[in-house]
Write an enzyme that holds these catalytic residues in place. Structure first.
Site, short mmCIF file in Angstrom:
data_model
loop_
_atom_site.label_atom_id
_atom_site.label_comp_id
_atom_site.label_asym_id
_atom_site.label_seq_id
_atom_site.Cartn_x
_atom_site.Cartn_y
_atom_site.Cartn_z
N SER A 197 -9.75 1.35 2.89
CA SER A 197 -8.87 2.17 2.08
C SER A 197 -7.79 1.39 1.34
O SER A 197 -7.24 1.89 0.37
CB SER A 197 -8.19 3.21 2.96
N SER A 239 -9.96 -1.05 7.03
CA SER A 239 -9.32 -0.83 5.72
C SER A 239 -8.58 -2.02 5.14
O SER A 239 -8.13 -1.96 4.00
CB SER A 239 -8.36 0.37 5.80
N LYS A 246 0.86 -1.17 0.00
CA LYS A 246 0.00 0.00 0.00
C LYS A 246 0.91 1.23 0.00
O LYS A 246 1.97 1.22 0.65
CB LYS A 246 -0.86 -0.04 1.27
#
Lengths: 468, 488
Positions: free
Chosen positions: B151, B175, B76
């Site tokens: 997310s 997330s 990420k």
């Protein structure tokens, strides 16, 4: 009402940089004066993702201060974020302590004032420095993350003079504790003052004004005196003192408004989630050694016979205390050396207390020579002066300067006989009762001995030879 | 089946057996990324140079360092990686090159992993759909018109599309688990403090936790063993020893007690999810688990408390993006103007909304009513779980109330978006470990996730349960149409 009818109420907040080698939340060096932004890392630059790691040495210094001033040391205190935007504050918040500080209560002993109470002492990190130049503003973050303690005093001070005395005593105490270098000019010891006035005899506190940018003892007095007068004038002319922060202009000697209560920052304090609560076990606190404070050293010196005035001179500079301790021997005699020969040498720039050339224990060697009669008191002073200047062994100084007294009976007797042989008429007069001629004989002998004769021994010899 | 379509643990086994070289594996990974990412937009950038060097080094090692040696992994874009642009999905950090590796990045490199690139995310991890990325949304490999969740949407989509066998993400309110559910892979958020946050761009410091995605639970276990553990650079990280998570999977689940919280099966839950999760619970019962009804009465207050705590911390954490030292700086002549313009231009709408919410919650006069009260609710939620864990070993419930929603469906309704995290947020507030495993499909053939919640630092039990379930259910092995069409 004239100024005298108002009572000033003053409380000081002092920020003192702790003398740790590394910063409070990272391993960067704290040394002063390095080229800008060379003592920085992701943590003290506030780079994305960086997290603080607590330096325990800073905590120990805060504990030391807390113990020295008799504060309560919290077994559990917490870190808080103080949020505001400023270019020298890389994270947009300062890690500080708010609701639960490490130390609370306690008092600072101030000569002449008794003690002045403390509200709290808490740990926090310093910000960087903004540098304003023609070409624009720049930021130096070397100072960012240097550990500070903020020492918040109770509003118990009643004049600019008292504030200055308190500040001096506090500064000296921190130096004695070895946790701060007391340097106001470099900003490692900084002071803000909260000042208000009220009619004498009343209890209710007046509106408080915070003064910033006071970086010398003289300015502390000037700023507070100016502010007291300003507030009294304001009230006298029917106005009101506004709650605000004012900056001291040390060139003009005035304070000017920086921001009003309405413009004050809302710091939005909240507990710092990146650091667990600071736990100080009673065992840890007990292990922290506290050196003697200035008033304790003063008591010790006077009790050991050192004159009050000399003791105060010595205590005012911990380096003098150290020299006094290392000279050893009779404390009074050591004190006289420190405030006498040493102070004179320092005054005349023949010695530097930060880098002494001599070993203080050697002073005792000079005393020994003096006590044994090898050195006259004048010669001893000269040897001490040279010792301070060069650090050469006293015996060598005596030899090189030829300062040893002639005390050998045989050598002295030969000179005495020679003097008497050529001063027959004076000898007659002496014998007839003119006893003050003894000085003449000794003087003649001294001349012969180039001043190095032992005056006591010469006296005795002449008296004996002249039939006394 | 081609090796690169296999789940992480089997890729690792194939590397160990030298059935495939790290270099060949990397090339097929890059090939699939090139083929599919134009449609998915899971990646923000590739680190091909570094990856090739790492793969080469891995293939030249005589002995493997461990199970991640030579395995392609993607991150990420919230993890700082030395010299590699790291943006957290924000324009304000466009072009920012960190001078250091996050602790987990360093650990992955030391484990021999081949880091392939940085993955898309909602800006500063604020969002549940990856639509808040400043660089465009990521799409769901099961339906390109739908979101992969967020997310960590890029991390989830990359695994589901078999671009890489494993990825790292972060989970502040769901997330990791919610996107894992929405794309049909496994995703775990460990206990707060289990994995170092050093070098992970902060959203909400007391809630953020690093975790892992893989198609298989064993893969998640391998990743977790590699990244977990104390870090002196993160003083909120735990000093507890890290177990060999993969080894614990063999212990089975017979006799484990699992609790089913009534509050997590109520209004707003898509009926097919209710059905699939209940079926999943029956599978666990048939594996020898004891199933018990429990109550977590304060969970309905979790979203409200979360949006106070998370936004308050975020408002402070994001103050450093001021244009002074790095990232975007707007043109201005005055300091205040520079701050205002930099942040106005640099942050997206959702980030601004949360900064304002958080700033308000911490303001003088409001602190007690909001922040302090939210902390009290948080303590109550944690107490509910403590009470439950006195009688059960894990809690089982849905991960998300809905399957993947359409892009744009909730962008104008922040509250609806926030409610998508209703089952995941309590876990972050309580600091507990949670995992989502695929447990079926709805009638549009969109994946459904089942969530398992554990005691603090009891990741092992969760992994054992999830693994036992996965072995029986087999949903994790199904390929999304996008990958099937691209050809096996």
């Amino acid at each position: 009402m004239p100024v005298a009818d108002f009572e000033p109420v003053i409380g000081l907040e002092v920020h003192a940089q702790l003398l740790t080698r590394s910063k409070i939340f990272c391993g960067c060096s704290t040394s002063f004066g390095a080229p800008p932004n060379t003592q920085v890392c992701p943590v003290c630059l506030g780079l994305p993702g960086a997290l603080p790691s607590l330096n325990r040495a800073a905590v120990e210094m805060a504990i030391k201060a807390g113990k020295a001033f008799g504060c309560r040391i919290a077994e559990r205190s917490i870190w808080a974020r103080k949020n505001y935007f400023y270019p020298d504050l890389p994270k947009g918040y300062q890690i500080s302590q708010y609701e639960l500080p490490i130390c609370s209560g306690g008092a600072v002993p101030v000569p002449g004032l008794g003690t002045i109470g403390l509200t709290r002492i808490h740990l926090e990190e310093d910000a960087g420095k903004n540098i304003h130049a023609e070409s624009g503003s720049q930021v130096d973050l070397n100072r960012s993350g240097v550990p500070l303690i903020e020492i918040v005093g109770e509003p118990q001070l009643r004049s600019a003079e008292e504030a200055s005395e308190y500040l001096k005593a506090l500064r000296l105490s921190l130096i004695y504790l070895g946790i701060n270098d007391g340097n106001l000019e470099e900003g490692s010891f900084r002071c803000d003052a909260n000042v208000s006035v009220r009619p004498r005899g009343t209890q209710k506190l007046g509106t408080r004004v915070e003064l910033k940018n006071i970086n010398s003892f003289r300015f502390v007095r000037q700023a507070i005196e100016y502010e007291i007068e300003r507030q009294v004038k304001e009230i006298e002319s029917g106005g009101k003192v506004l709650q605000q922060t004012r900056l001291f202009d040390n060139e003009k000697g005035v304070t000017r408004s920086m921001r009003s209560k309405e413009e004050a920052n809302d710091y939005r304090y909240f507990p710092e989630p990146d650091l667990p609560p600071l736990l100080v076990s009673p065992e840890w606190a007990a292990k922290v050694q506290v050196p003697k404070l200035p008033h304790e050293v003063l008591d010790e010196l006077t009790r050991s016979g050192v004159a009050q005035a000399d003791a105060r001179t010595i205590v005012a500079d911990p380096r003098l205390v150290e020299v006094h301790r290392r000279v050893g021997g009779d404390p009074r005699r050591a004190a006289l050396f420190v405030v006498g020969e040493l102070a004179r040498a320092v005054n005349e720039k023949e010695a530097d207390l930060a880098a002494l050339k001599f070993e203080p224990a050697q002073v005792a060697e000079v005393w020994k020579l003096q006590d044994a009669g090898t050195l006259s008191s004048t010669a001893a002073k000269e040897v001490l002066a040279e010792l301070i200047r060069s650090g050469k062994p006293p015996a060598r100084i005596v030899q090189e300067k030829g300062l040893a007294q002639v005390s050998d009976a045989g050598a002295l007797e030969a000179v005495v006989d020679a003097v008497l042989a050529r001063s027959v008429s004076e000898a007659e007069k002496y014998k007839a009762g003119k006893k003050n001629l003894l000085g003449f004989f000794v003087g003649q002998a001294m001349k012969e001995l180039k001043g190095k004769g032992n005056p006591g021994a010469l006296n005795e010899l002449f008296k004996r030879k002249l039939g006394d | 089946m081609k090796v690169d379509l296999l789940p992480l643990s089997r890729v690792s086994a194939a590397l160990a057996a030298r059935e495939v070289s790290p270099e060949a594996l990397l090339e097929s990974s890059l090939e699939r990324i090139r083929a599919l990412d134009g449609k998915l937009h899971a990646f923000l950038r590739l680190t091909e140079g570094e990856a090739r060097a790492a793969a080469k080094a891995a293939s030249q090692r005589r002995e493997r360092i461990g199970p991640l040696d030579g395995v392609p992994i993607a991150l990420k874009d919230i993890f700082c990686m030395e010299g590699v642009e790291t943006t957290a999905g924000s324009r304000i950090l466009k072009g920012y090159l960190p001078p250091y590796d996050a602790t987990v990045v360093r650990k992955l490199k030391q484990a021999g992993a081949v880091i392939v690139g940085k993955l898309n995310m909602d800006e500063f991890a604020m969002g549940s759909s990856t639509e808040n990325s400043a660089f465009g949304p990521t799409r769901n490999p099961w339906d390109l018109e739908r979101t992969p969740g967020g997310s960590s949407g890029g991390s989830a989509a990359a695994v589901a599309a078999r671009m890489v066998p494993g990825t790292l993400g972060t989970d502040t309110g769901g997330s990791i688990r919610q996107p894992a559910a929405l794309v049909g892979c496994a995703g775990m958020k460990p206990t707060y403090g289990r994995v170092s946050r050093f070098g992970v761009i902060a959203f909400a410091s007391s809630l953020d936790q690093v975790g892992a995605f893989a198609q298989d639970v064993r893969g998640v276990a391998l990743l977790l063993s590699a990244i977990a553990g104390h870090d002196p650079d993160d003083q909120t990280s735990s000093t507890r020893p890290v177990p060999d998570y993969a080894a614990s999977l063999a212990r089975g689940v017979r006799g484990l007690r699992i609790g089913v919280p009534a509050e997590y099966f109520g209004e707003g839950l898509q009926p097919e999810i209710d059905k699939a999760v209940r079926a999943g619970i029956e599978v666990l019962r048939s594996e020898g688990c004891e199933v018990k009804p429990i109550s977590l009465p304060n969970s309905p207050h979790a979203i409200a408390a979360y949006y106070i705590v998370a936004t308050a911390e975020a408002s402070s954490n994001l103050a450093r993006y001021d244009g002074v030292r790095y990232g975007h700086r707007a043109r201005a002549t005055q300091l205040l103007e520079m701050y205002e313009r930099t942040r106005a231009e640099g942050f997206g709408a959702e980030v601004k909304r949360r900064i304002m919410l958080g700033t308000y919650a911490l303001s003088a006069g409001y602190y007690d009513a909001y922040y302090l009260r939210a902390q009290k609710v948080r303590a109550l939620i944690r107490r509910d779980f403590d009470t439950a864990f006195a009688t059960v070993d894990a809690v089982v419930c849905p991960t998300s109330p809905t399957t993947a929603f359409r892009l744009g469906e909730k962008v104008d309704d922040p509250l609806a978006m926030y409610l998508n995290d209703i089952y995941t947020v309590p876990v972050n507030l309580a600091g507990l470990p949670g995992i989502s495993v695929p447990c079926g499909f709805d009638n549009k053939r969109l994946p459904i996730g089942m969530q398992l919640i554990g005691k603090p630092f009891d990741e092992e039990t969760l992994l054992r349960l999830a693994h036992a379930y996965e072995q029986r259910a087999g949903f994790a092995e199904q390929l999304p149409p996008l990958v099937e069409h691209a050809g096996r």
